[in-house]
Motif scaffolding. Structure first.
Motif, PDB file in Angstrom:
ATOM      1  N   ASP A 135     -15.933 -25.992  -5.791  1.00 18.69           N
ATOM      2  CA  ASP A 135     -17.303 -25.616  -6.101  1.00 18.69           C
ATOM      3  C   ASP A 135     -17.283 -24.993  -7.493  1.00 18.69           C
ATOM      4  N   ALA A 136     -17.982 -25.599  -8.435  1.00 16.37           N
ATOM      5  CA  ALA A 136     -17.930 -25.141  -9.820  1.00 16.37           C
ATOM      6  C   ALA A 136     -18.601 -23.788 -10.020  1.00 16.37           C
ATOM      7  N   GLU A 137     -19.380 -23.336  -9.040  1.00 20.04           N
ATOM      8  CA  GLU A 137     -20.025 -22.029  -9.137  1.00 20.04           C
ATOM      9  C   GLU A 137     -19.124 -20.912  -8.633  1.00 20.04           C
ATOM     10  N   THR A 138     -18.389 -21.152  -7.564  1.00 21.72           N
ATOM     11  CA  THR A 138     -17.607 -20.095  -6.925  1.00 21.72           C
ATOM     12  C   THR A 138     -16.100 -20.281  -7.041  1.00 21.72           C
ATOM     13  N   LYS A 146     -26.350 -18.586  -3.532  1.00 20.75           N
ATOM     14  CA  LYS A 146     -26.432 -19.992  -3.161  1.00 20.75           C
ATOM     15  C   LYS A 146     -25.037 -20.598  -3.195  1.00 20.75           C
ATOM     16  N   LEU A 147     -24.648 -21.254  -2.116  1.00 18.87           N
ATOM     17  CA  LEU A 147     -23.308 -21.821  -2.011  1.00 18.87           C
ATOM     18  C   LEU A 147     -23.372 -23.263  -1.537  1.00 18.87           C
ATOM     19  N   GLN A 190     -22.863 -22.661  10.128  1.00 12.99           N
ATOM     20  CA  GLN A 190     -22.870 -21.867  11.362  1.00 12.99           C
ATOM     21  C   GLN A 190     -21.896 -20.696  11.304  1.00 12.99           C
ATOM     22  N   GLY A 191     -20.936 -20.750  10.372  1.00  6.87           N
ATOM     23  CA  GLY A 191     -19.899 -19.716  10.340  1.00  6.87           C
ATOM     24  C   GLY A 191     -20.075 -18.677   9.256  1.00  6.87           C
ATOM     25  N   ILE A 192     -21.247 -18.620   8.636  1.00  5.47           N
ATOM     26  CA  ILE A 192     -21.471 -17.705   7.515  1.00  5.47           C
ATOM     27  C   ILE A 192     -21.866 -16.306   7.996  1.00  5.47           C
ATOM     28  N   LYS A 193     -21.220 -15.290   7.406  1.00  2.00           N
ATOM     29  CA  LYS A 193     -21.585 -13.891   7.647  1.00  2.00           C
ATOM     30  C   LYS A 193     -21.642 -13.162   6.307  1.00  2.00           C
ATOM     31  N   ASN A 194     -22.576 -12.271   6.166  1.00  6.36           N
ATOM     32  CA  ASN A 194     -22.695 -11.434   4.976  1.00  6.36           C
ATOM     33  C   ASN A 194     -22.191 -10.038   5.301  1.00  6.36           C
ATOM     34  N   VAL A 195     -21.302  -9.534   4.479  1.00 11.81           N
ATOM     35  CA  VAL A 195     -20.677  -8.236   4.720  1.00 11.81           C
ATOM     36  C   VAL A 195     -20.829  -7.371   3.474  1.00 11.81           C
ATOM     37  N   ILE A 196     -21.313  -6.139   3.672  1.00 10.35           N
ATOM     38  CA  ILE A 196     -21.466  -5.220   2.549  1.00 10.35           C
ATOM     39  C   ILE A 196     -20.427  -4.112   2.647  1.00 10.35           C
ATOM     40  N   HIS A 197     -19.689  -3.899   1.551  1.00  6.80           N
ATOM     41  CA  HIS A 197     -18.739  -2.804   1.467  1.00  6.80           C
ATOM     42  C   HIS A 197     -19.349  -1.687   0.632  1.00  6.80           C
ATOM     43  N   LEU A 198     -19.392  -0.483   1.201  1.00  7.97           N
ATOM     44  CA  LEU A 198     -19.908   0.683   0.507  1.00  7.97           C
ATOM     45  C   LEU A 198     -18.784   1.688   0.297  1.00  7.97           C
ATOM     46  N   SER A 199     -18.946   2.537  -0.706  1.00  6.38           N
ATOM     47  CA  SER A 199     -17.953   3.566  -0.982  1.00  6.38           C
ATOM     48  C   SER A 199     -18.392   4.898  -0.395  1.00  6.38           C
ATOM     49  N   ARG A 200     -17.423   5.721   0.002  1.00  2.00           N
ATOM     50  CA  ARG A 200     -17.727   7.065   0.464  1.00  2.00           C
ATOM     51  C   ARG A 200     -18.128   7.977  -0.699  1.00  2.00           C
ATOM     52  N   SER A 201     -17.661   7.619  -1.889  1.00  2.00           N
ATOM     53  CA  SER A 201     -18.039   8.387  -3.067  1.00  2.00           C
ATOM     54  C   SER A 201     -19.486   8.074  -3.435  1.00  2.00           C
ATOM     55  N   LEU A 249     -16.860 -17.091   5.378  1.00  2.00           N
ATOM     56  CA  LEU A 249     -16.945 -18.313   6.167  1.00  2.00           C
ATOM     57  C   LEU A 249     -15.900 -18.172   7.254  1.00  2.00           C
ATOM     58  N   ASN A 250     -16.361 -17.895   8.471  1.00  5.19           N
ATOM     59  CA  ASN A 250     -15.458 -17.496   9.549  1.00  5.19           C
ATOM     60  C   ASN A 250     -14.690 -16.251   9.093  1.00  5.19           C
ATOM     61  N   LYS A 251     -13.392 -16.319   8.874  1.00  8.74           N
ATOM     62  CA  LYS A 251     -12.639 -15.131   8.455  1.00  8.74           C
ATOM     63  C   LYS A 251     -12.248 -15.166   6.976  1.00  8.74           C
ATOM     64  N   GLU A 252     -12.710 -16.175   6.257  1.00  9.80           N
ATOM     65  CA  GLU A 252     -12.347 -16.331   4.846  1.00  9.80           C
ATOM     66  C   GLU A 252     -13.455 -15.823   3.934  1.00  9.80           C
ATOM     67  N   ASN A 253     -13.084 -14.967   2.987  1.00 13.02           N
ATOM     68  CA  ASN A 253     -14.043 -14.468   1.996  1.00 13.02           C
ATOM     69  C   ASN A 253     -14.226 -15.551   0.932  1.00 13.02           C
ATOM     70  N   ILE A 254     -15.410 -16.146   0.858  1.00 14.03           N
ATOM     71  CA  ILE A 254     -15.613 -17.260  -0.077  1.00 14.03           C
ATOM     72  C   ILE A 254     -16.471 -16.888  -1.279  1.00 14.03           C
ATOM     73  N   TYR A 255     -17.040 -15.674  -1.259  1.00 11.05           N
ATOM     74  CA  TYR A 255     -17.871 -15.268  -2.400  1.00 11.05           C
ATOM     75  C   TYR A 255     -18.053 -13.751  -2.347  1.00 11.05           C
ATOM     76  N   SER A 256     -18.023 -13.132  -3.543  1.00  9.44           N
ATOM     77  CA  SER A 256     -18.270 -11.684  -3.640  1.00  9.44           C
ATOM     78  C   SER A 256     -19.086 -11.411  -4.901  1.00  9.44           C
TER      79      SER A 256
END
Length: 329
Positions: A33-36, A285-286, A294-305, A316-323
């Motif tokens: 994918d030329a974008e990601t 957009k991917l 069907q296997g896409i999940k969005n996950v947000i990481h926040l800092s304690r600081s 995508l399932n357990k693979e991080n495909i974009y950040s």
């Protein structure tokens, strides 16, 4: 264009944020994918192999980033006598970096590669150091350069995937993109000669937008192509593939027929916690096929600081495909 409506958010507290078609057994290919940069299809995609003149994509990018286009380069005797393909530079001739870059990318001039390296790096060795440093910076783990042209050396190696990533990274530079997408270039400095891009698919202008050809006896035929169609953007690289023109069209068309541009998150503000809102500045957009949607999940990481930023990941399932970095409110 499709949109995934259901979004799953997981907030994780962190202490800190850091930001074939093949004809022979040793042939390899990668379609990304030329974008990601996500690998969509491949065979031996991470195997090290000689890449011949595909090297010149990285040479061009390093030269662009470390010199001025209107710099005048005095051609050395060593550059003029470079082995292999040539734009027929003459010792003592003065020519701009810009013209050398067109000769490098369109006609694959080894003399142009040598002249750019000497000018940009101060020496051939200095330029090669710049090439390898940049490869390390971008995580090209299977890549090592010993020269700026791609002439064979046992240690001068990359992989189909790394080479595809080279083209992706280089195309993010506007100057490189302008040069690499040029079909014909008339050189004022070289007595009005017109250089035609050696890449046959780019000449045809039928979906192939940019790329680079390569060949040595040791590497065989090597080819990199950037394709666009209906908003879909992919890069195909084949190494040691004798039928590369047809293989590239087949691989690109296969991806275009199987994948859609899917909006996995719309631009806007999202409630991440009771007192934290995440602001996504542009939609995500991917390229995804029907099964992957069907296997896409969005996950947000926040800092304690008390950071103003977080990281939005798409899994995508357990693979991080974009950040991407997001703003916190």
């Amino acid at each position: 264009m499709k949109t995934i409506v259901k979004l799953l958010f997981v907030v994780i507290c962190l202490f800190a944020i850091y930001f074939s078609a093949a004809n022979s057994a040793d042939a390899s290919y990668a379609v990304i994918d030329a974008e990601t940069g996500r690998l969509l299809s491949g065979s031996n995609a991470h195997a090290q192999a000689p890449i011949a003149s595909l090297t010149k994509m990285w040479t061009a990018l390093v030269a662009i980033e470390n010199s001025n286009l209107d710099d005048k380069v005095v051609i050395s005797r060593q550059a003029a006598l470079s082995e292999g393909s040539s734009i027929y530079l003459e010792s003592g001739e003065k020519i701009t970096v810009e013209t050398l870059l067109y000769g490098l990318m369109l006609r694959s001039g080894n003399d142009a590669a040598y002249a750019l390296a000497e000018h940009t790096g101060g020496s051939l060795e200095g330029f090669i150091d710049l090439m390898n440093e940049k490869a390390t910076l971008y995580g090209l783990k299977n890549t090592y350069f010993t020269n700026p042209s791609g002439l064979h050396h046992d240690l001068h190696l990359s992989s189909a995937y790394d080479t595809a990533m080279m083209l992706k990274i280089a195309l993010e530079n506007d100057t490189f993109r302008k040069i690499a997408t040029t079909v014909n270039y008339k050189s004022i400095e070289k007595k009005g000669v017109t250089w035609q891009n050696k890449h046959r698919l780019v000449q045809e202008q039928n979906g192939a937008v940019a790329g680079k050809t390569g060949f040595t006896k040791a590497a065989g035929r090597t080819l990199a192509t950037y394709f666009e169609k209906d908003g879909k953007k992919v890069i195909v690289v084949t190494l040691r593939e004798s039928n590369d023109w047809q293989v590239h069209k087949h691989l690109a068309n296969h991806v275009f027929s199987q994948y859609d541009v899917v909006t996995v998150a719309e631009k806007g503000e999202y409630k991440a916690t009771e007192d934290t809102t995440v602001s996504l500045n542009k939609p995500i957009k991917l390229l995804l096929n029907k099964q992957e949607e069907q296997g896409i999940k969005n996950v947000i990481h926040l800092s304690r600081s008390k950071s103003k930023y977080g990281i939005w990941h798409v899994f995508l399932n357990k693979e991080n495909i974009y950040s991407t970095r997001v703003t916190l409110k």
